[in-house]
Design an enzyme around this catalytic site. Structure first.
Site, PDB file in Angstrom:
ATOM      1  N   ASN A   9      -3.639  -6.527   4.200  1.00  0.00           N
ATOM      2  CA  ASN A   9      -2.708  -7.654   4.088  1.00  0.00           C
ATOM      3  C   ASN A   9      -2.622  -8.310   5.467  1.00  0.00           C
ATOM      4  OD1 ASN A   9      -0.565  -9.393   3.835  1.00  0.00           O
ATOM      5  ND2 ASN A   9       0.974  -7.829   3.380  1.00  0.00           N
ATOM      6  N   LYS A  11      -1.133 -10.871   6.346  1.00  0.00           N
ATOM      7  CA  LYS A  11       0.161 -11.536   6.571  1.00  0.00           C
ATOM      8  C   LYS A  11      -0.074 -12.933   7.169  1.00  0.00           C
ATOM      9  CE  LYS A  11       2.460  -7.122   6.687  1.00  0.00           C
ATOM     10  NZ  LYS A  11       3.574  -6.305   7.121  1.00  0.00           N
ATOM     11  N   HIS A  96       6.131  -8.405  -1.996  1.00  0.00           N
ATOM     12  CA  HIS A  96       6.142  -7.692  -0.709  1.00  0.00           C
ATOM     13  C   HIS A  96       7.569  -7.698  -0.157  1.00  0.00           C
ATOM     14  CE1 HIS A  96       5.360  -6.707   3.470  1.00  0.00           C
ATOM     15  NE2 HIS A  96       4.220  -6.197   3.057  1.00  0.00           N
ATOM     16  N   GLU A  98       8.673  -8.327   2.626  1.00  0.00           N
ATOM     17  CA  GLU A  98       8.986  -9.510   3.446  1.00  0.00           C
ATOM     18  C   GLU A  98       9.341 -10.703   2.568  1.00  0.00           C
ATOM     19  OE1 GLU A  98       5.368  -9.175   5.656  1.00  0.00           O
ATOM     20  OE2 GLU A  98       6.152  -7.359   6.609  1.00  0.00           O
ATOM     21  N   GLU A 168       5.787   0.847  -0.380  1.00  0.00           N
ATOM     22  CA  GLU A 168       5.904   0.515   1.035  1.00  0.00           C
ATOM     23  C   GLU A 168       7.350   0.712   1.485  1.00  0.00           C
ATOM     24  OE1 GLU A 168       2.452  -2.266   2.312  1.00  0.00           O
ATOM     25  OE2 GLU A 168       4.182  -3.478   1.834  1.00  0.00           O
ATOM     26  N   GLY A 174       5.437  -1.991   9.963  1.00  0.00           N
ATOM     27  CA  GLY A 174       5.353  -2.613  11.284  1.00  0.00           C
ATOM     28  C   GLY A 174       6.185  -1.909  12.342  1.00  0.00           C
ATOM     29  N   SER A 214       2.640   1.224   8.289  1.00  0.00           N
ATOM     30  CA  SER A 214       2.045   1.807   9.500  1.00  0.00           C
ATOM     31  C   SER A 214       0.858   2.735   9.222  1.00  0.00           C
ATOM     32  CB  SER A 214       3.115   2.529  10.328  1.00  0.00           C
ATOM     33  OG  SER A 214       4.097   1.600  10.758  1.00  0.00           O
TER      34      SER A 214
HETATM   35  P1  13P Z   1       1.996  -2.358   8.648  1.00  0.00           P
HETATM   36  O1  13P Z   1       0.726  -1.608   8.311  1.00  0.00           O
HETATM   37  O2  13P Z   1       1.826  -3.310   9.791  1.00  0.00           O
HETATM   38  O3  13P Z   1       3.148  -1.420   8.825  1.00  0.00           O
HETATM   39  O4  13P Z   1       2.333  -3.261   7.387  1.00  0.00           O
HETATM   40  C1  13P Z   1       2.350  -2.689   6.127  1.00  0.00           C
HETATM   41  C2  13P Z   1       2.467  -3.763   5.123  1.00  0.00           C
HETATM   42  O5  13P Z   1       3.501  -4.411   5.022  1.00  0.00           O
HETATM   43  C3  13P Z   1       1.302  -4.031   4.264  1.00  0.00           C
HETATM   44  O6  13P Z   1       1.640  -4.882   3.223  1.00  0.00           O
END
Ligand code: 13P
Length: 257
Positions: A9, A11, A96, A98, A168, A174, A214
């Site tokens: 992803n 982002k 997601h 976010e 997740e 992150g 992560s």
């Molecule tokens: P990270 O791997 O940066 O923690 O992000 C995970 C994520 O949100 C994948 O969709």
């Protein structure tokens, strides 16, 4: 046997020029046969066409990070499943954390999008997961159960076999804090049980459940060895070809066991 599926992803990172470098790097470094492992890249909308062109002849699949639930219309700023299909997407990330956090997406809205994705020939990767506060209050199971039931509402058992759930935990996204393999496995098994109760155990056994939060080359192998962890949804570590490819290689190794 369920395949292992690794999705990157991206982002809101990578201009088209940077996307070109990343996808070329992944293609050059990924030299081992994938076997039962699938690889998906999910660049931002502005790089989808370019990445699709660069993926011609490769077994890496293309996904988007979001979509709206109509094929076309006066929905300023939105992108439809039909448009995603037209640029070669076969997967789409939905719900997601976010998007839930910054754009107020609810389980009900994510469910409507998931149904639209399925009827449009896109495989949705539907995200669920608890906050740190919810984990500390010991309500992880309750939160994840509500989310899974909510996003799967009115989805048939033949359809559910064609979607991916990504667990997740928000506190692991992150932050560098990964759920331990045991913590992740526990929630993955819970998700599989909910699917088993809603549909059948045979159906639940077919559903791919990815872990995200992560995931890095160093922790991916142990996570992917857990019996109900069928892949990873990778954020930060997918932005560098080398680390993404190492995670894919670890998935290939674990799926051989
Ligand atoms: P990270 O791997 O940066 O923690 O992000 C995970 C994520 O949100 C994948 O969709």
């Amino acid at each position: 046997m369920r395949p292992k599926i690794i999705a990157g992803n991206w982002k809101m990172f990578k201009t088209p020029e940077e996307s070109k470098d990343l996808i070329n790097g992944i293609k050059i470094k990924l030299t081992v046969p994938l076997g039962n492992t699938k690889v998906i890249v999910c660049p931002p909308f502005t790089s989808l066409s370019l990445v699709q062109a660069l993926l011609t002849g490769s077994s890496i699949a293309l996904g988007a990070q979001n979509m709206y639930l109509e094929d076309e219309g006066a929905f300023t700023g939105e992108i439809s499943p039909k448009m995603l299909r037209s640029v070669g997407c076969t997967y789409v990330i939905l719900g997601h954390s976010e998007r839930r956090q910054y754009f107020n997406e609810t389980n009900e809205f994510i469910n409507r999008k998931a149904r639209k994705a399925l009827s449009s020939g896109l495989t949705p990767i539907i995200c669920v997961g608890e906050t740190l506060e919810q984990r500390e209050k010991n309500i992880t199971d309750q939160i994840v159960t509500t989310q899974v039931k909510g996003v799967l509402r009115e989805i048939s058992s033949s359809e559910v076999e064609n979607l991916i759930i990504a667990y997740e935990p928000i506190w692991a996204i992150g932050t560098g804090k990964t759920a331990t393999p045991a913590q992740a496995q526990e929630v993955h098994l819970l998700i599989r049980k909910i699917i088993g109760q809603t549909y059948s155990w045979a159906t639940a056994e077919k559903v791919v459940i990815q872990y995200g939060g992560s995931v890095k080359p160093e922790n991916s192998r142990e996570l992917l060895t857990q019996s109900d962890i069928d892949g990873a949804l990778v954020g930060g570590a997918c932005l560098k070809a080398e680390s993404f490819v190492t995670i894919v290689e670890n998935a290939i190794l674990t799926s051989k066991k």
